[in-house]
Motif scaffolding. Sequence first.
Motif, PDB file in Angstrom:
ATOM      1  N   THR A 266      31.947  20.978  37.052  1.00  0.00           N
ATOM      2  CA  THR A 266      32.879  19.924  36.660  1.00  0.00           C
ATOM      3  C   THR A 266      33.258  20.052  35.196  1.00  0.00           C
ATOM      4  O   THR A 266      34.443  19.964  34.831  1.00  0.00           O
ATOM      5  CB  THR A 266      32.258  18.544  36.921  1.00  0.00           C
ATOM      6  OG1 THR A 266      31.867  18.437  38.292  1.00  0.00           O
ATOM      7  CG2 THR A 266      33.258  17.441  36.599  1.00  0.00           C
ATOM      8  N   GLY A 267      32.250  20.252  34.329  1.00  0.00           N
ATOM      9  CA  GLY A 267      32.548  20.424  32.917  1.00  0.00           C
ATOM     10  C   GLY A 267      33.377  21.662  32.644  1.00  0.00           C
ATOM     11  O   GLY A 267      34.273  21.649  31.786  1.00  0.00           O
ATOM     12  N   TYR A 268      33.118  22.740  33.370  1.00  0.00           N
ATOM     13  CA  TYR A 268      33.855  23.994  33.190  1.00  0.00           C
ATOM     14  C   TYR A 268      35.318  23.834  33.602  1.00  0.00           C
ATOM     15  O   TYR A 268      36.227  24.318  32.907  1.00  0.00           O
ATOM     16  CB  TYR A 268      33.187  25.094  34.004  1.00  0.00           C
ATOM     17  CG  TYR A 268      33.898  26.422  33.963  1.00  0.00           C
ATOM     18  CD1 TYR A 268      33.825  27.233  32.830  1.00  0.00           C
ATOM     19  CD2 TYR A 268      34.630  26.876  35.054  1.00  0.00           C
ATOM     20  CE1 TYR A 268      34.486  28.456  32.788  1.00  0.00           C
ATOM     21  CE2 TYR A 268      35.279  28.092  35.024  1.00  0.00           C
ATOM     22  CZ  TYR A 268      35.206  28.876  33.893  1.00  0.00           C
ATOM     23  OH  TYR A 268      35.856  30.091  33.861  1.00  0.00           O
ATOM     24  N   VAL A 269      35.543  23.163  34.699  1.00  0.00           N
ATOM     25  CA  VAL A 269      36.917  22.966  35.184  1.00  0.00           C
ATOM     26  C   VAL A 269      37.730  22.154  34.177  1.00  0.00           C
ATOM     27  O   VAL A 269      38.870  22.504  33.829  1.00  0.00           O
ATOM     28  CB  VAL A 269      36.896  22.271  36.557  1.00  0.00           C
ATOM     29  CG1 VAL A 269      38.306  21.797  36.937  1.00  0.00           C
ATOM     30  CG2 VAL A 269      36.355  23.210  37.617  1.00  0.00           C
ATOM     31  N   PHE A 270      37.148  21.061  33.668  1.00  0.00           N
ATOM     32  CA  PHE A 270      37.880  20.232  32.720  1.00  0.00           C
ATOM     33  C   PHE A 270      38.058  20.927  31.370  1.00  0.00           C
ATOM     34  O   PHE A 270      38.989  20.607  30.631  1.00  0.00           O
ATOM     35  CB  PHE A 270      37.155  18.901  32.514  1.00  0.00           C
ATOM     36  CG  PHE A 270      37.349  17.931  33.638  1.00  0.00           C
ATOM     37  CD1 PHE A 270      38.616  17.546  34.035  1.00  0.00           C
ATOM     38  CD2 PHE A 270      36.262  17.396  34.305  1.00  0.00           C
ATOM     39  CE1 PHE A 270      38.808  16.648  35.073  1.00  0.00           C
ATOM     40  CE2 PHE A 270      36.427  16.501  35.344  1.00  0.00           C
ATOM     41  CZ  PHE A 270      37.707  16.123  35.731  1.00  0.00           C
ATOM     42  N   SER A 271      37.197  21.868  31.047  1.00  0.00           N
ATOM     43  CA  SER A 271      37.294  22.567  29.770  1.00  0.00           C
ATOM     44  C   SER A 271      38.307  23.703  29.811  1.00  0.00           C
ATOM     45  O   SER A 271      39.057  23.906  28.838  1.00  0.00           O
ATOM     46  CB  SER A 271      35.921  23.122  29.367  1.00  0.00           C
ATOM     47  OG  SER A 271      35.996  23.913  28.204  1.00  0.00           O
TER      48      SER A 271
ATOM     49  N   ILE B  17      36.846  34.666  29.006  1.00  0.00           N
ATOM     50  CA  ILE B  17      37.360  34.305  30.326  1.00  0.00           C
ATOM     51  C   ILE B  17      38.619  35.103  30.633  1.00  0.00           C
ATOM     52  O   ILE B  17      38.805  35.603  31.755  1.00  0.00           O
ATOM     53  CB  ILE B  17      37.642  32.794  30.384  1.00  0.00           C
ATOM     54  CG1 ILE B  17      36.358  32.006  30.102  1.00  0.00           C
ATOM     55  CG2 ILE B  17      38.231  32.402  31.734  1.00  0.00           C
ATOM     56  CD1 ILE B  17      36.564  30.510  30.018  1.00  0.00           C
ATOM     57  N   GLU B  18      39.487  35.256  29.644  1.00  0.00           N
ATOM     58  CA  GLU B  18      40.722  36.020  29.851  1.00  0.00           C
ATOM     59  C   GLU B  18      40.419  37.482  30.151  1.00  0.00           C
ATOM     60  O   GLU B  18      41.084  38.104  30.995  1.00  0.00           O
ATOM     61  CB  GLU B  18      41.601  35.892  28.611  1.00  0.00           C
ATOM     62  CG  GLU B  18      42.108  34.476  28.378  1.00  0.00           C
ATOM     63  CD  GLU B  18      42.866  34.344  27.067  1.00  0.00           C
ATOM     64  OE1 GLU B  18      42.934  35.364  26.340  1.00  0.00           O
ATOM     65  OE2 GLU B  18      43.365  33.247  26.783  1.00  0.00           O
TER      66      GLU B  18
ATOM     67  N   LEU C 213      35.188  31.846  40.658  1.00  0.00           N
ATOM     68  CA  LEU C 213      33.748  31.670  40.866  1.00  0.00           C
ATOM     69  C   LEU C 213      32.956  32.824  40.273  1.00  0.00           C
ATOM     70  O   LEU C 213      31.878  32.620  39.693  1.00  0.00           O
ATOM     71  CB  LEU C 213      33.450  31.533  42.364  1.00  0.00           C
ATOM     72  CG  LEU C 213      33.935  30.253  43.032  1.00  0.00           C
ATOM     73  CD1 LEU C 213      33.596  30.274  44.523  1.00  0.00           C
ATOM     74  CD2 LEU C 213      33.299  29.022  42.373  1.00  0.00           C
ATOM     75  N   LEU C 214      33.481  34.037  40.409  1.00  0.00           N
ATOM     76  CA  LEU C 214      32.786  35.193  39.843  1.00  0.00           C
ATOM     77  C   LEU C 214      32.706  35.084  38.321  1.00  0.00           C
ATOM     78  O   LEU C 214      31.666  35.389  37.719  1.00  0.00           O
ATOM     79  CB  LEU C 214      33.496  36.478  40.242  1.00  0.00           C
ATOM     80  CG  LEU C 214      32.816  37.791  39.787  1.00  0.00           C
ATOM     81  CD1 LEU C 214      31.431  37.914  40.410  1.00  0.00           C
ATOM     82  CD2 LEU C 214      33.680  38.987  40.156  1.00  0.00           C
TER      83      LEU C 214
ATOM     84  N   ILE D  80      30.024  33.132  32.627  1.00  0.00           N
ATOM     85  CA  ILE D  80      29.823  31.900  31.873  1.00  0.00           C
ATOM     86  C   ILE D  80      28.374  31.429  31.912  1.00  0.00           C
ATOM     87  O   ILE D  80      27.784  31.106  30.872  1.00  0.00           O
ATOM     88  CB  ILE D  80      30.763  30.800  32.398  1.00  0.00           C
ATOM     89  CG1 ILE D  80      32.217  31.241  32.242  1.00  0.00           C
ATOM     90  CG2 ILE D  80      30.522  29.498  31.638  1.00  0.00           C
ATOM     91  CD1 ILE D  80      32.625  31.570  30.823  1.00  0.00           C
ATOM     92  N   LEU D  81      27.784  31.373  33.110  1.00  0.00           N
ATOM     93  CA  LEU D  81      26.425  30.855  33.208  1.00  0.00           C
ATOM     94  C   LEU D  81      25.399  31.652  32.397  1.00  0.00           C
ATOM     95  O   LEU D  81      24.528  31.053  31.754  1.00  0.00           O
ATOM     96  CB  LEU D  81      25.999  30.780  34.680  1.00  0.00           C
ATOM     97  CG  LEU D  81      26.622  29.662  35.516  1.00  0.00           C
ATOM     98  CD1 LEU D  81      25.959  29.574  36.874  1.00  0.00           C
ATOM     99  CD2 LEU D  81      26.523  28.321  34.800  1.00  0.00           C
TER     100      LEU D  81
END
Length: 276
Positions: A91-96, A168-169, A179-180, A186-187
């Motif tokens: 959730t935090g990743y999506v909003f960020s 990310i880019e 997801l990958l 990220i994790l």
Amino acid sequence: MFISKKNIRVSLSYIALILIAIICIYPAIWVILSSLRPGASLYSETLIPAKITFDHYLSLFKKYPFAQWYFNTIKIAVISTFFGTIFTLITGYVFSVYRFNGRKKLMNTLLVLGLFPGFMSMIAIYILLTQMNLLNTHIAIILVYVAGSPLFFLFAKSYFDTMPKSVIEAARIDGAGHLLTFFRIILPMSKPLIVFTSLMTFNGAFTDFIFAKLVLRSPEQKTLAVGLFDLIGEKVASQFTVFAAGCVMIALPVTLLFIFMQRYLIEGLTAGADKG
């Protein structure tokens, strides 16, 4: 002798910290020593008992299904921590990272919902679980904990905001999907955040009483918080020293987790505070 204002402020700060430490530590010491005191009453004229006994710890396992309560609590806490941490981080990743229509409104809605205490939804949750035939089951408790965990996404979002978007880019250019990118890129870079979120989720599930008391009824399904409350919740109950021994047993795993994970916990707190 001249004393600077800075030295006075530092001295007063240390005095305040010492007083706060005494206020926080004294009740814990009292509970620990009470669990070693003979008899059934917590009241004593002296802090240190004249005689030390471990009978109350043995009584937890001999007279009560304490081992079953402990297993139930660990099971619920571990499963809730695993899924709750994943949902909170996603959730935090999506909003960020992502920008979409209604993003700010959805964020504000989740933030407002997170401000309300959880027990305000007890009646609605109870009716819902009754209709789903999930009362007196551990899966009901787990669903409640996991479903509510994304409400506290803001810290995760603040942490992900500090990460360079170029990573990310670059993953997207190499053909990695959403997801990958999240699980493989990220994790591994978010260990402090994962530890912090996991500890908070585990501690909340491990020590929760309100929802567990609402849902769990039979003795073999109870958690530690519910089982220990029943020791002193009845009118004829007087096992206060046994209750103190149970409190020590509850605090032990959580305390050890915080001690061993302290470095990652501090890193998660400071890193998440860099950027909002």
